[in-house]
Design a protein around this motif. Structure first.
Motif, PDB file in Angstrom:
ATOM      1  N   ALA A 145       0.841  -1.207   0.000  1.00 31.75           N
ATOM      2  CA  ALA A 145       0.000   0.000   0.000  1.00 31.75           C
ATOM      3  C   ALA A 145       0.873   1.253   0.000  1.00 31.75           C
ATOM      4  O   ALA A 145       0.521   2.281  -0.589  1.00 31.75           O
ATOM      5  CB  ALA A 145      -0.926   0.003   1.218  1.00 31.75           C
ATOM      6  N   PHE A 146       2.031   1.165   0.638  1.00 40.38           N
ATOM      7  CA  PHE A 146       2.985   2.291   0.673  1.00 40.38           C
ATOM      8  C   PHE A 146       3.564   2.529  -0.721  1.00 40.38           C
ATOM      9  O   PHE A 146       3.575   3.648  -1.239  1.00 40.38           O
ATOM     10  CB  PHE A 146       4.098   1.955   1.675  1.00 40.38           C
ATOM     11  N   LEU A 147       4.057   1.434  -1.342  1.00 44.81           N
ATOM     12  CA  LEU A 147       4.682   1.524  -2.663  1.00 44.81           C
ATOM     13  C   LEU A 147       3.684   2.048  -3.704  1.00 44.81           C
ATOM     14  O   LEU A 147       4.001   2.900  -4.530  1.00 44.81           O
ATOM     15  CB  LEU A 147       5.211   0.142  -3.073  1.00 44.81           C
ATOM     16  N   THR A 148       2.441   1.539  -3.607  1.00 45.17           N
ATOM     17  CA  THR A 148       1.388   1.932  -4.544  1.00 45.17           C
ATOM     18  C   THR A 148       1.089   3.429  -4.440  1.00 45.17           C
ATOM     19  O   THR A 148       1.011   4.144  -5.442  1.00 45.17           O
ATOM     20  CB  THR A 148       0.102   1.111  -4.254  1.00 45.17           C
ATOM     21  N   GLU A 149       0.945   3.893  -3.201  1.00 44.81           N
ATOM     22  CA  GLU A 149       0.615   5.310  -2.981  1.00 44.81           C
ATOM     23  C   GLU A 149       1.754   6.221  -3.466  1.00 44.81           C
ATOM     24  O   GLU A 149       1.509   7.263  -4.079  1.00 44.81           O
ATOM     25  CB  GLU A 149       0.324   5.551  -1.499  1.00 44.81           C
ATOM     26  N   LEU A 150       3.005   5.816  -3.198  1.00 44.51           N
ATOM     27  CA  LEU A 150       4.155   6.618  -3.656  1.00 44.51           C
ATOM     28  C   LEU A 150       4.122   6.777  -5.168  1.00 44.51           C
ATOM     29  O   LEU A 150       4.378   7.854  -5.711  1.00 44.51           O
ATOM     30  CB  LEU A 150       5.475   5.924  -3.293  1.00 44.51           C
ATOM     31  N   LYS A 151       3.820   5.676  -5.851  1.00 42.25           N
ATOM     32  CA  LYS A 151       3.781   5.696  -7.323  1.00 42.25           C
ATOM     33  C   LYS A 151       2.630   6.566  -7.806  1.00 42.25           C
ATOM     34  O   LYS A 151       2.770   7.340  -8.756  1.00 42.25           O
ATOM     35  CB  LYS A 151       3.644   4.258  -7.853  1.00 42.25           C
ATOM     36  N   GLN A 197       1.514   9.094  -6.499  1.00 47.78           N
ATOM     37  CA  GLN A 197       1.864  10.507  -6.317  1.00 47.78           C
ATOM     38  C   GLN A 197       2.851  10.969  -7.404  1.00 47.78           C
ATOM     39  O   GLN A 197       3.386  12.061  -7.340  1.00 47.78           O
ATOM     40  CB  GLN A 197       2.482  10.741  -4.930  1.00 47.78           C
ATOM     41  N   GLY A 198       3.090  10.097  -8.394  1.00 47.15           N
ATOM     42  CA  GLY A 198       3.905  10.498  -9.538  1.00 47.15           C
ATOM     43  C   GLY A 198       5.411  10.323  -9.346  1.00 47.15           C
ATOM     44  O   GLY A 198       6.201  10.978 -10.025  1.00 47.15           O
ATOM     45  N   ASN A 199       5.805   9.449  -8.417  1.00 48.52           N
ATOM     46  CA  ASN A 199       7.238   9.278  -8.134  1.00 48.52           C
ATOM     47  C   ASN A 199       7.825   8.056  -8.837  1.00 48.52           C
ATOM     48  O   ASN A 199       7.103   7.178  -9.293  1.00 48.52           O
ATOM     49  CB  ASN A 199       7.444   9.132  -6.625  1.00 48.52           C
ATOM     50  N   ARG A 200       9.169   8.023  -8.871  1.00 54.11           N
ATOM     51  CA  ARG A 200       9.856   6.810  -9.317  1.00 54.11           C
ATOM     52  C   ARG A 200      10.112   5.982  -8.060  1.00 54.11           C
ATOM     53  O   ARG A 200      10.634   6.496  -7.067  1.00 54.11           O
ATOM     54  CB  ARG A 200      11.175   7.173 -10.008  1.00 54.11           C
ATOM     55  N   VAL A 201       9.737   4.711  -8.088  1.00 52.98           N
ATOM     56  CA  VAL A 201       9.826   3.861  -6.899  1.00 52.98           C
ATOM     57  C   VAL A 201      10.744   2.667  -7.150  1.00 52.98           C
ATOM     58  O   VAL A 201      10.469   1.834  -8.021  1.00 52.98           O
ATOM     59  CB  VAL A 201       8.413   3.363  -6.485  1.00 52.98           C
ATOM     60  N   PHE A 202      11.820   2.601  -6.387  1.00 56.94           N
ATOM     61  CA  PHE A 202      12.722   1.447  -6.431  1.00 56.94           C
ATOM     62  C   PHE A 202      12.545   0.655  -5.136  1.00 56.94           C
ATOM     63  O   PHE A 202      12.354   1.241  -4.070  1.00 56.94           O
ATOM     64  CB  PHE A 202      14.191   1.884  -6.522  1.00 56.94           C
ATOM     65  N   LEU A 203      12.616  -0.679  -5.239  1.00 54.29           N
ATOM     66  CA  LEU A 203      12.522  -1.524  -4.047  1.00 54.29           C
ATOM     67  C   LEU A 203      13.724  -2.461  -3.996  1.00 54.29           C
ATOM     68  O   LEU A 203      14.090  -3.056  -5.012  1.00 54.29           O
ATOM     69  CB  LEU A 203      11.231  -2.362  -4.096  1.00 54.29           C
ATOM     70  N   ILE A 204      14.336  -2.550  -2.826  1.00 50.70           N
ATOM     71  CA  ILE A 204      15.370  -3.560  -2.605  1.00 50.70           C
ATOM     72  C   ILE A 204      14.820  -4.546  -1.589  1.00 50.70           C
ATOM     73  O   ILE A 204      14.360  -4.150  -0.513  1.00 50.70           O
ATOM     74  CB  ILE A 204      16.668  -2.938  -2.031  1.00 50.70           C
ATOM     75  N   LYS A 261       6.974 -13.325  -4.148  1.00 49.26           N
ATOM     76  CA  LYS A 261       5.840 -12.740  -3.413  1.00 49.26           C
ATOM     77  C   LYS A 261       5.058 -11.796  -4.328  1.00 49.26           C
ATOM     78  O   LYS A 261       5.618 -11.229  -5.261  1.00 49.26           O
ATOM     79  CB  LYS A 261       6.338 -11.965  -2.191  1.00 49.26           C
ATOM     80  N   PRO A 262       3.753 -11.626  -4.042  1.00 46.49           N
ATOM     81  CA  PRO A 262       2.935 -10.754  -4.909  1.00 46.49           C
ATOM     82  C   PRO A 262       3.155  -9.260  -4.637  1.00 46.49           C
ATOM     83  O   PRO A 262       2.263  -8.553  -4.194  1.00 46.49           O
ATOM     84  CB  PRO A 262       1.503 -11.182  -4.578  1.00 46.49           C
ATOM     85  N   TRP A 263       4.352  -8.781  -4.911  1.00 47.06           N
ATOM     86  CA  TRP A 263       4.633  -7.349  -4.764  1.00 47.06           C
ATOM     87  C   TRP A 263       3.741  -6.559  -5.733  1.00 47.06           C
ATOM     88  O   TRP A 263       3.289  -7.089  -6.750  1.00 47.06           O
ATOM     89  CB  TRP A 263       6.103  -7.055  -5.078  1.00 47.06           C
ATOM     90  N   ALA A 264       3.538  -5.292  -5.442  1.00 47.94           N
ATOM     91  CA  ALA A 264       2.724  -4.433  -6.323  1.00 47.94           C
ATOM     92  C   ALA A 264       3.575  -4.020  -7.528  1.00 47.94           C
ATOM     93  O   ALA A 264       3.903  -2.851  -7.712  1.00 47.94           O
ATOM     94  CB  ALA A 264       2.258  -3.201  -5.542  1.00 47.94           C
TER      95      ALA A 264
END
Length: 405
Positions: free
Chosen positions: A19-25, A27-34, A42-45
């Motif tokens: 839900a955090f990653l989704t909301e950040l995106k 808001q128009g941001n570039r989202v990287f996850l490590i 896992k079912p990541w967004a």
């Protein structure tokens, strides 16, 4: 408002925070996850994440130099504005990266107060916040002094294991020393603390620039420690709004955040109301959203999604606009969760209109209920606990149990 997208680097060792990653995106941001290699499936967004990087190794043995070089490589073409730790284990990694790469946010010293239970206790004690009596295990004289003056029982606690994993309860000086000797050189990473029987509460909050924007106070109806050490059913429910306990916990929580230097983000803090003297004692805190689906319970009660609002806070900080908390509702909600002997337990017989959420974890049976009426929530939690225990419960040393809160 400056709405040009920013670049966020999120770190998570545990499958959580979609839900955090989704909301950040959004808001128009570039989202990287490590994240860890073992969480690849896992079912990541995925559709809301620009790129995922996988680190070899278990939670605790990521190679920080390798991590830093990887992030350094990423920074050649991307200006990383913000690094966010989504789980307890990631706080050290995020503070290490921020300090090394000079990225704003919580640094290593403050990070310690949200990870190291010894640092938390010393800081709280020095700030006149009540904590149960404790001692580090560095010095033999100090340990004897503690054992001779503080009435048993005591608990040996790891300084930075997430939640109630690895806690040893001892009843006399002899078994205290026996356990310390068994720890060997690892004793450095433990502390001893007086065990105070009482009710355990958790405060789930959102902070911005050192101010408490939101705080929901709930009480564990059976504590995480009882659960992780002997099966049983995990239950929690939010307190009556405006009650004496709610006010006292909110006040204590504000004092902790101020003393620990928490600036912005989500917090999950635990307190105990001691049966003996009725006082509120600080237990531990973390700079994250509470686990075990407590976020869904808080949302049922207040209409505030901690993950999404935390993302909006990070977005506002990166872009320099004023964050506005949505309207907070005043409902009552409770959760119950247990290990289940079935991989996908059928909970359809729990069909009261108050059922708000069914926990989607394999080998777990869990429900969240919601009502305008607190007594109704308590009645359902009792009734459901009995039924779930009868039909689904199992006692097992399941690995995920250590993540119960």
């Amino acid at each position: 408002m400056g709405d040009q997208g920013k670049t966020f680097l999120c770190i998570s060792n545990f499958f959580k925070g979609n839900a955090f990653l989704t909301e950040l995106k959004k808001q128009g941001n570039r989202v990287f996850l490590i994240t860890s290699e073992k969480l690849k499936d896992k079912p990541w967004a995925f559709e809301y994440i620009d790129e995922i990087f996988y680190m070899p190794g278990q939670d605790l043995d990521w190679d920080l130099e390798l991590l830093m070089k990887g992030v350094g490589g990423l920074m050649k073409n991307h200006k990383i504005e913000s690094i966010v730790a989504l789980d307890d284990y990631d706080v050290e990694k995020a503070t290490f990266l921020r300090e090394s790469l000079r990225i704003p946010g919580m640094g290593q010293t403050t990070g310690r107060f949200f990870r190291d239970k010894l640092a938390m206790r010393i800081k709280a004690h020095d700030s006149d916040i009540k904590v149960p009596a404790f001692a580090p295990l560095f010095n033999d004289d100090d340990i004897n002094q503690f054992a001779d003056h503080i009435p048993a029982p005591w608990v040996l606690k790891p300084r930075s294991e997430a939640s109630a994993h690895g806690i040893i309860k001892v009843h006399d000086k002899e078994s205290l020393w026996e356990n310390i000797h068994q720890l060997g050189d690892n004793r450095l990473y433990y502390l001893v603390e007086q065990f105070k029987p009482g009710d355990v509460y958790h405060a789930d909050g959102l902070m911005l620039d050192g101010k408490n924007l939101f705080c929901s106070v709930s009480k564990y109806l059976s504590t995480p420690m009882e659960i992780s050490q002997g099966g049983g059913i995990f239950r929690s429910a939010n307190l009556k709004f405006g009650s004496t306990d709610e006010k006292a916990i909110k006040k204590a929580n504000t004092a902790v955040m101020k003393a620990f230097g928490m600036k912005s983000g989500a917090t999950h803090t635990e307190f105990i109301k001691c049966h003996e003297d009725g006082e509120i004692y600080f237990l531990e805190t973390s700079s994250r959203v509470g686990g075990a689906h407590l976020a869904e319970m808080v949302e049922a009660a207040t209409d505030i999604n901690l993950w999404a609002e935390w993302a909006k806070i990070e977005d506002a900080l990166a872009k320099g606009y004023k964050y506005q908390l949505p309207k907070v509702s005043k409902n009552y909600a409770g959760i119950l969760l247990t290990l289940s002997k079935f991989q996908h337990p059928d909970l359809s017989s729990f069909d009261d209109p108050e059922v708000y959420f069914r926990v989607p974890l394999d080998y777990h049976a869990g429900l969240i209920v919601k009502s305008k009426n607190q007594d109704r929530v308590m009645q359902l939690l009792d009734d459901y606990a009995e039924r779930i225990a009868r039909e689904f419960s199992t006692i097992a040393d399941a690995p995920e149990i250590k993540k119960f809160h």
